[in-house]
Design a protein around this motif. Sequence first.
Motif, short mmCIF file in Angstrom:
data_model
loop_
_atom_site.label_atom_id
_atom_site.label_comp_id
_atom_site.label_asym_id
_atom_site.label_seq_id
_atom_site.Cartn_x
_atom_site.Cartn_y
_atom_site.Cartn_z
N LEU A 246 0.85 -1.18 0.00
CA LEU A 246 0.00 0.00 0.00
C LEU A 246 0.89 1.23 0.00
O LEU A 246 1.92 1.27 0.69
CB LEU A 246 -0.92 0.02 1.22
CG LEU A 246 -1.98 -1.08 1.33
CD1 LEU A 246 -2.69 -0.98 2.67
CD2 LEU A 246 -2.97 -1.00 0.18
N GLY A 247 0.51 2.23 -0.77
CA GLY A 247 1.29 3.46 -0.83
C GLY A 247 0.39 4.68 -0.85
O GLY A 247 -0.68 4.68 -1.47
N LEU A 248 0.83 5.72 -0.16
CA LEU A 248 0.12 7.00 -0.15
C LEU A 248 1.14 8.11 -0.30
O LEU A 248 2.12 8.16 0.45
CB LEU A 248 -0.66 7.18 1.15
CG LEU A 248 -1.28 8.57 1.38
CD1 LEU A 248 -2.33 8.87 0.32
CD2 LEU A 248 -1.88 8.66 2.78
N GLY A 249 0.93 8.98 -1.27
CA GLY A 249 1.87 10.07 -1.52
C GLY A 249 1.16 11.41 -1.58
O GLY A 249 0.00 11.51 -1.99
N LEU A 258 -1.72 7.39 -4.99
CA LEU A 258 -2.24 6.21 -4.31
C LEU A 258 -1.78 4.96 -5.06
O LEU A 258 -1.71 4.96 -6.30
CB LEU A 258 -3.77 6.24 -4.26
CG LEU A 258 -4.43 7.45 -3.59
CD1 LEU A 258 -5.93 7.44 -3.85
CD2 LEU A 258 -4.16 7.44 -2.09
N SER A 259 -1.48 3.89 -4.33
CA SER A 259 -1.12 2.64 -4.98
C SER A 259 -1.46 1.48 -4.06
O SER A 259 -1.40 1.59 -2.83
CB SER A 259 0.37 2.61 -5.34
OG SER A 259 1.18 2.60 -4.19
N ALA A 260 -1.82 0.35 -4.66
CA ALA A 260 -2.09 -0.88 -3.93
C ALA A 260 -1.81 -2.05 -4.85
O ALA A 260 -2.07 -1.99 -6.06
CB ALA A 260 -3.55 -0.92 -3.44
N SER A 261 -1.25 -3.11 -4.30
CA SER A 261 -1.00 -4.31 -5.08
C SER A 261 -1.05 -5.52 -4.16
O SER A 261 -0.83 -5.41 -2.94
CB SER A 261 0.36 -4.25 -5.78
OG SER A 261 1.41 -4.24 -4.85
N SER A 771 7.91 -4.36 5.82
CA SER A 771 8.71 -3.14 5.71
C SER A 771 7.80 -1.92 5.65
O SER A 771 6.66 -2.00 5.16
CB SER A 771 9.62 -3.18 4.48
OG SER A 771 8.86 -3.19 3.29
N LEU A 772 8.31 -0.82 6.13
CA LEU A 772 7.61 0.46 6.12
C LEU A 772 8.63 1.52 5.72
O LEU A 772 9.74 1.56 6.27
CB LEU A 772 7.04 0.77 7.50
CG LEU A 772 6.13 2.00 7.62
CD1 LEU A 772 4.83 1.77 6.85
CD2 LEU A 772 5.82 2.27 9.10
N SER A 773 8.28 2.35 4.74
CA SER A 773 9.24 3.34 4.26
C SER A 773 8.57 4.69 4.05
O SER A 773 7.38 4.77 3.71
CB SER A 773 9.90 2.88 2.96
OG SER A 773 8.97 2.82 1.91
N LEU A 774 9.35 5.74 4.25
CA LEU A 774 8.92 7.11 4.01
C LEU A 774 9.97 7.75 3.11
O LEU A 774 11.16 7.74 3.43
CB LEU A 774 8.81 7.88 5.32
CG LEU A 774 8.34 9.34 5.22
CD1 LEU A 774 6.89 9.39 4.74
CD2 LEU A 774 8.48 10.04 6.57
N SER A 809 4.94 4.07 2.21
CA SER A 809 4.56 2.77 1.67
C SER A 809 4.76 1.67 2.72
O SER A 809 5.68 1.73 3.54
CB SER A 809 5.35 2.44 0.40
OG SER A 809 6.73 2.35 0.68
N TRP A 810 3.86 0.71 2.67
CA TRP A 810 3.90 -0.46 3.54
C TRP A 810 3.94 -1.70 2.67
O TRP A 810 3.23 -1.80 1.67
CB TRP A 810 2.66 -0.48 4.44
CG TRP A 810 2.47 -1.77 5.19
CD1 TRP A 810 3.02 -2.13 6.38
CD2 TRP A 810 1.62 -2.86 4.80
NE1 TRP A 810 2.60 -3.38 6.75
CE2 TRP A 810 1.72 -3.86 5.80
CE3 TRP A 810 0.79 -3.09 3.70
CZ2 TRP A 810 1.03 -5.06 5.73
CZ3 TRP A 810 0.10 -4.30 3.63
CH2 TRP A 810 0.22 -5.26 4.64
#
Length: 814
Positions: A246-249, A258-261, A771-774, A809-810
Amino acid sequence: MPLITAPAFARNGSDTAFDIPRQKLETAIQQLALQAGRQIVFPSALAGSATSHRLSGAMSFSSALRRLLKGSGLTFRETDAHVILIEPASPVRGTADIAAAPLPSPLPPARPLIVTAQRRTDPVSFAGDLRLRPSAAGIAALVEASPGISSEPGNAGQRALIVRGVGMAGESTTLVYFGDVPIAGPSGTGSDAARTTSDLSLVDVAQVRIARTARSAEHGVGALAGEIEIAPEEPHLGQWGGGANLGLGMQQGGDPDLSASSTLNIPLGARAALRATAYASRAGGYVDNVRTGARNVNDDDISGLRLIARIVPQPDLDISALLTWQHRRIADASSWFQSLGPYRTDRYFAAPTTHDFLMGRLKIGYGGGPVRLTSITAAYRWSLDRRYDRTKATLLQGQDPEACQRYFGLDSPSCDPAQTQQFADYAAGFAPSLLHIPIVSTRILQELRLGHDNAHGLGWVAGVLIDHRSERLRSELSSYSGDPDVTGELFGARRLAISRDQAALFGTLSYREDDLLVSLGLRYDDYRVASQNDVVVPNLLSGSIDSWPRTVSRSGGLSTRVHIDLPIAPGASWHTQLTRSIRPGGVNTASVLLPDRRTYDGDSLWGAELGFNLHLWRDSEMTLTAYMNDWRDMQYRALSENRSHAYLVNVGNAMILGTEFELVARPLPGLTARLEASLIRADLTRVSDAAPLVGGADKGDSIPFVPHRRLQASLARSWSVGGHGQLTVEGDWQYQSGSWSTFTRDDPDFVETSSFSLFGAGLSWRRERTSLSLRARNIFNRVANLRAVTNGYGVGQTFSSGPRSILLSWDRHW
């Protein structure tokens, strides 16, 4: 018993400098394989929760692995294929089955139990040529960090790749392969496939390989400049698995990203598996329309689905079937006008573009020893529905004296003032105007390769390829009805049919002994291109009145490569290579050309390069390469005098001189520093009689759209957290010099971009499979202009990297 494996890699008998901290055994084995360039296979239950010993210093691979496994109750052995198998020191039930079991595909580096390294067979071996990106990344994100490669964005989702100064016009000069299938954009109405690159999202991808020279003698359809190979994750046999992202920008002044996979790996017995991946993303818009008052008009939405089935009915037979579908909708062009200020446009309406891509591929590998037969059978259908706001070009054509004369059917040189005004009013009656170009591009391909791959001694590859591509498109000009899906009054329409057929034979012979490599590659291609242009509604403004008969162009030739890797001292080696690559000629699709401009000739690239590689202290490496490319009969884009049609000509020869540098240093455990640089000079050495058609060009002029200097630096520091976690902080900087849009400043279409610097930073945390990233990009919100052009659509159209953005993103795998 689950078995995790990766593709085979070259052996290296010399000592290697290792630096692997004390950590989980499975993670330590991963790092060992990556640092040594070896393949290691072991069942998932063996590593357990064991902890490794610290490993530091120069030693052989065998000694290093023994030290890691000391006290773990595990041992290892090497198969005839040079695969390292880890197993219990005392035989247990099922151990004997390991050697005979079929070897499934690798997991991505983020997951444990994959112990693999990258086998370097590229003529130029840069660590930066191989990068894995987050699932939201596309081609642009891949190439932006590689100094020798740049991407030039365009409208309607177009993007051209430039490798070492070669690109932008004609057939694609840098091929993109997805799952072994070459994906090439359509020519459209400008005979310009190089401006449309594959836009498949890089979700659930095992690896991406970037080559700065073509590998035409080894596989595929051949290329003039370079290749990007994208390998999607294959199904893993005998185990359930999956992942989600999941991603949020957020971006300065724009809409959110936005992204999801999600991915699911399903075992179907012991020798078959299915892998399914679904994804969706939105890149938020950031361009505002000052005419209509609409904000953030250039949203970009992508959704897709991928299915891969794999079966290994016997150890020497591996069958993989891939089906992928993707839909993309771009709400409006991302270009803005310099006269209005950054990220501001004044188009008359939003003109959306859609891409629908469907591809199937069957890959069969047969052979249990060093000789292996590979078959690639593939077909795809790429439907593009392009729309453009053509209002400015229409109004401009209303001032064309020749068009006025054509409108009134006059023999005199020009219209009188009353006729001129009447014709201008006729053209204005179609404003605002819409250009609609629906395109269906298809490809059917069959490739057979037979290879003998030895870590030592002689190796060879021989192959044959048959490829057919076709395009069917319409080009319609109409007044804008207020709805892009509803056609207004037509004032020009034509139909085009284009076909391309290619047959090729290729082969490579090589000799390898430790770090010594000598190879010779040859390839012969035969091309046939045909095009037909039928005018349905004559266009009095542009002069597109007459249809063309079917026109055929044939071309072909020999591509060659000689490459040598030679060790010159412990930890130091140099390489040299000589290459010749070709690109076919073709048939223009513009309808206002003289007969002698309906076709254009093929061009060729003669290259020479010399590189030096040095392994420094600990795990640090430096690579320096100098190259020279002689680009002969260069294909380039020209515009008709009334700026209505684009077509290709052979403008002359160019000499490209460049150097590339990369330094990767790891002075301390967990600390990685990288510096990359590219310097290039690309000038014309000969001009043809077509030089006036490209706005004027002369000997010594620089090739447009080629930045002369690109640099990048990054620094990353990682720490272990709680024994099983890892925290990483990184920062990066990139610089690119400006470029210009024409060969000469005297061209009225000349536009120049300025140099820019971008800064980014990231923070990521990883624990086992989560993982979690910024990530922050363009921290100082600089306006980084990648490309600027002036044409019939407007003066100073500019494409930029985008404003400041932050992405959270996660990622989770199981």
